[in-house]
Design an enzyme around this catalytic site. Structure first.
Site, PDB file in Angstrom:
ATOM      1  N   LYS A   1     -40.771  42.433  26.678  1.00 40.66           N
ATOM      2  CA  LYS A   1     -41.405  41.209  26.538  1.00 40.66           C
ATOM      3  C   LYS A   1     -42.728  41.253  27.089  1.00 40.66           C
ATOM      4  CE  LYS A   1     -37.002  38.306  26.672  1.00 40.66           C
ATOM      5  NZ  LYS A   1     -36.889  37.873  25.380  1.00 40.66           N
TER       6      LYS A   1
ATOM      7  N   ARG B   1     -21.391  18.613  26.850  1.00 41.00           N
ATOM      8  CA  ARG B   1     -20.759  17.923  27.991  1.00 41.00           C
ATOM      9  C   ARG B   1     -21.256  16.458  28.298  1.00 41.00           C
ATOM     10  NH1 ARG B   1     -21.647  21.691  33.403  1.00 41.00           N
ATOM     11  NH2 ARG B   1     -23.578  21.604  32.192  1.00 41.00           N
TER      12      ARG B   1
ATOM     13  N   HIS C   1     -27.740  37.444  15.636  1.00 40.81           N
ATOM     14  CA  HIS C   1     -28.406  36.836  14.707  1.00 40.81           C
ATOM     15  C   HIS C   1     -29.559  37.734  13.995  1.00 40.81           C
ATOM     16  CE1 HIS C   1     -31.584  36.667  17.572  1.00 40.81           C
ATOM     17  NE2 HIS C   1     -32.491  36.356  16.739  1.00 40.81           N
TER      18      HIS C   1
ATOM     19  N   ASP D   1     -29.672  42.391  26.849  1.00 46.23           N
ATOM     20  CA  ASP D   1     -30.173  41.314  26.215  1.00 46.23           C
ATOM     21  C   ASP D   1     -30.467  41.601  24.852  1.00 46.23           C
ATOM     22  OD1 ASP D   1     -30.957  38.396  25.880  1.00 46.23           O
ATOM     23  OD2 ASP D   1     -33.119  39.279  25.724  1.00 46.23           O
TER      24      ASP D   1
ATOM     25  N   LYS E   1     -30.915  38.110   9.506  1.00 44.02           N
ATOM     26  CA  LYS E   1     -32.306  38.197   9.000  1.00 44.02           C
ATOM     27  C   LYS E   1     -32.284  38.927   7.628  1.00 44.02           C
ATOM     28  CE  LYS E   1     -34.375  38.421  13.544  1.00 44.02           C
ATOM     29  NZ  LYS E   1     -35.302  37.484  13.825  1.00 44.02           N
TER      30      LYS E   1
ATOM     31  N   HIS F   1     -28.632  43.554  19.258  1.00 41.22           N
ATOM     32  CA  HIS F   1     -29.711  43.802  18.226  1.00 41.22           C
ATOM     33  C   HIS F   1     -30.211  44.987  17.853  1.00 41.22           C
ATOM     34  CE1 HIS F   1     -29.706  39.467  18.909  1.00 41.22           C
ATOM     35  NE2 HIS F   1     -30.764  39.272  19.903  1.00 41.22           N
TER      36      HIS F   1
ATOM     37  N   ASP G   1     -15.773  18.625  28.169  1.00 41.30           N
ATOM     38  CA  ASP G   1     -16.156  19.390  29.139  1.00 41.30           C
ATOM     39  C   ASP G   1     -15.760  20.686  29.209  1.00 41.30           C
ATOM     40  OD1 ASP G   1     -16.913  20.621  31.703  1.00 41.30           O
ATOM     41  OD2 ASP G   1     -17.108  18.602  32.713  1.00 41.30           O
TER      42      ASP G   1
ATOM     43  N   LYS H   1     -23.926  35.745  21.383  1.00 44.78           N
ATOM     44  CA  LYS H   1     -23.961  37.084  22.369  1.00 44.78           C
ATOM     45  C   LYS H   1     -24.032  36.433  23.606  1.00 44.78           C
ATOM     46  CE  LYS H   1     -28.239  38.808  22.835  1.00 44.78           C
ATOM     47  NZ  LYS H   1     -29.202  37.745  23.505  1.00 44.78           N
TER      48      LYS H   1
HETATM   49  C1  BG6 Z   1     -31.982  36.917  21.663  1.00 44.26           C
HETATM   50  C2  BG6 Z   1     -32.509  37.386  23.041  1.00 44.26           C
HETATM   51  O1  BG6 Z   1     -31.120  37.382  21.373  1.00 44.26           O
HETATM   52  O2  BG6 Z   1     -33.324  37.562  20.601  1.00 44.26           O
HETATM   53  C3  BG6 Z   1     -34.083  36.979  23.333  1.00 44.26           C
HETATM   54  O3  BG6 Z   1     -31.649  36.794  23.986  1.00 44.26           O
HETATM   55  C4  BG6 Z   1     -34.991  37.345  22.258  1.00 44.26           C
HETATM   56  O4  BG6 Z   1     -34.373  37.438  24.659  1.00 44.26           O
HETATM   57  C5  BG6 Z   1     -34.555  36.926  20.849  1.00 44.26           C
HETATM   58  O5  BG6 Z   1     -36.280  36.728  22.445  1.00 44.26           O
HETATM   59  C6  BG6 Z   1     -35.391  37.658  20.008  1.00 44.26           C
HETATM   60  O6  BG6 Z   1     -34.889  37.162  18.671  1.00 44.26           O
HETATM   61  P1  BG6 Z   1     -36.147  36.910  17.288  1.00 44.26           P
HETATM   62  O7  BG6 Z   1     -35.333  36.481  16.223  1.00 44.26           O
HETATM   63  O8  BG6 Z   1     -37.322  36.020  17.948  1.00 44.26           O
HETATM   64  O9  BG6 Z   1     -36.519  38.548  17.204  1.00 44.26           O
END
Ligand code: BG6
Length: 487
Positions: free
Chosen positions: A335, A46, A175, A232, A179, A237, A89, A145
């Site tokens: 966390k 933006r 992601h 999340d 890995k 994941h 934007d 995501k």
């Molecule tokens: C993200 C989450 O998708 O993955 C985060 O939104 C999290 O909250 C992160 O910390 C963890 O990724 P990695 O690669 O550090 O295990």
């Protein structure tokens, strides 16, 4: 082989992910000669800034997030040469015509739009690109995501994006699939004869999947609060990890074969009712404590007000199919845990009859396989061995560990950032490591059952001290079954 995109448009280019991961990954690919000479990158955000301003930002991102030995002035100059900047934007729907003008001759040629933006922008950007004639038949789109916040909203996003791009041109990013260690799970399971015959309810007692983080909110208040650990981490994941661990063998590693098997597995997850979540799920939220030797604030203190958002979740899940009948899958993520670790544990059943039992000397522990995905990369198998001795009082046994360190076996090979792989696959049009629409929707179906059941019984998160392994009820969740978390 799909065509390679000639232009990569990076939406959200001034954002945190782009700075931390996307530009450093693209730079690494550039240095390794993996980007076609002609590939141009159009950064977009933006903010109004010119090309030089954008280059300064990218330069700083590389300096902050890559080790000094990767940085080379000539390479940086060559990389920056590829990068243009164009403000768009997306919320206001302005800037697309300027983008089209900047693309010039490249308009109508294969391009990839990579969306590292708030999810609410996915649909509008897809439409904006189509409206300005930027979404051609050979063009593709990648999205971070989350796709929606429940099944209905994820369908709406998928519909909206699907009006501008065909499914085989939509790349949904998780992601974790980028890995190396997660991809290695496929190799472990399907490139070895050793494990697959035992990979079922006959031989396996239970499976644990832990993704523990030491970080807290990390300044992501506006995103995280109201979202929580289930949406999340578990929705994406952890369910992808679960799918890869538990799916049937695909016929090949093609995108269709792998994703067909994952979606079948995801659809077999047993939906949870109010009674199920009461007995089989735990929500937690960290209070102040200590992590890595330093004092840290509680979640509500970081936030500045009380909240019902969970920063920890533990679930006992079942997969209703032949292979996994009756085998619990314990999932746990949180966390502010004592250490960062992503790990899969396969607990095998005891042998059917213990021939060493005479006199109680030969106690047997059932085999266990521990797959560490991060930060360490290793596979350990616990097996029973005979303790040296003359065995006058019966054979004494001891558990020993077969230890395969992947970092050691592949020492000297650079471990790539997950995004290097994902960006390269996106540029080249290879979809295996991206999540298909039916997978995301199957994931949401299961998550929705939990969210609905939580709402029905009004389940509040239980407090756990930062730096601990979650609320005590999470320990009880597994210990009731005679097992325990592998901490
Ligand atoms: C993200 C989450 O998708 O993955 C985060 O939104 C999290 O909250 C992160 O910390 C963890 O990724 P990695 O690669 O550090 O295990």
């Amino acid at each position: 082989m799909s065509v390679r995109v000639e232009t990569l448009i990076l939406f959200g280019a001034t954002g945190d992910l782009a700075q931390r991961m996307l530009f450093p990954s693209l730079y690494n690919l550039h240095v390794d000669g993996l980007l076609a000479e002609a590939l141009t990158i159009v950064a977009s955000g933006r903010s109004k800034m010119d090309r030089a301003g954008c280059h300064a930002l990218v330069r700083a991102a590389l300096a902050d997030h890559l080790s000094a030995d990767r940085l080379d002035e000539a390479q940086i100059a060559g990389f920056l040469d590829r990068i243009d900047y164009c403000p768009v934007d997306a919320g206001a729907g302005t800037g697309y015509d300027d983008l089209a003008a900047l693309l010039g001759d490249r308009l109508g040629r294969p391009l990839g739009a990579y969306l590292s933006t708030p999810p609410s922008m996915f649909g509008p950007i897809a439409e904006g690109l189509a409206g300005a004639g930027i979404a051609c038949a050979e063009c593709r789109i990648a999205m971070e995501k989350p796709i929606g916040h429940d099944l209905a909203s994820s369908r709406a996003v998928n519909e909206q994006v699907g009006r501008a791009f065909a499914e085989d041109h939509i790349f949904r990013i998780d992601h974790y699939l980028g890995k190396e260690t997660v991809q290695n799970l496929l190799a472990l399971r399907f490139a070895n004869m050793l494990f697959e015959p035992l990979w079922n309810a006959q031989a396996i007692d239970h499976v644990q999947i832990t993704v523990a983080e030491t970080v807290g909110l990390e300044g992501r208040v506006s995103y995280y609060d109201g979202v929580g650990a289930l949406k999340d981490m578990v929705q994406n994941h952890m369910l992808q990890l679960l799918a890869i661990i538990a799916m049937e063998p695909p016929a090949s590693v093609s995108s269709t074969a792998v994703r067909d098997e994952k979606v079948k597995l995801l659809r077999s997850l047993r939906k949870m009712s109010a009674a199920d979540v009461k007995a089989h799920s735990v929500k937690g939220q960290y209070s102040s404590g200590a992590v890595n030797g330093g004092a840290v604030a509680g979640y509500a203190d970081e936030l500045g007000h009380p909240s019902n958002t969970e920063t920890f979740v533990a679930i006992k899940a079942y997969i209703d199919n032949w292979r996994w009948k009756g085998v619990p899958f314990y999932l746990r993520t949180g966390k502010r845990m004592p250490q960062r670790k992503s790990e899969v544990l396969i607990q095998f059943k005891p042998v059917p009859h213990n021939i060493f039992a005479r006199g109680g000397a030969g106690k047997l522990d059932a085999n266990m396989m521990i797959i560490n995905l991060q930060p360490e990369e290793n596979i350990r198998v616990k097996v029973m061995a005979k303790q040296p001795g003359l065995d006058r009082d019966g054979v004494k046994l001891k558990e020993v560990t077969l230890d395969v360190s992947l970092s050691h076996s592949f020492a000297g090979e650079r471990r790539r950032i997950a995004y290097e792989r994902l960006l390269l696959d996106f540029i080249e049009g290879e979809q295996t490591l991206f999540v298909r629409r039916d997978e995301v929707e199957a994931q949401w179906q299961w998550i929705d059952s939990i969210l609905g059941a939580w709402a029905e019984i009004d389940l509040a998160p239980q407090s756990y001290t930062a730096g601990s392994w979650g609320p005590s009820s999470a320990i009880a969740l597994i210990e009731r079954d005679g097992a325990s978390w592998h901490d």
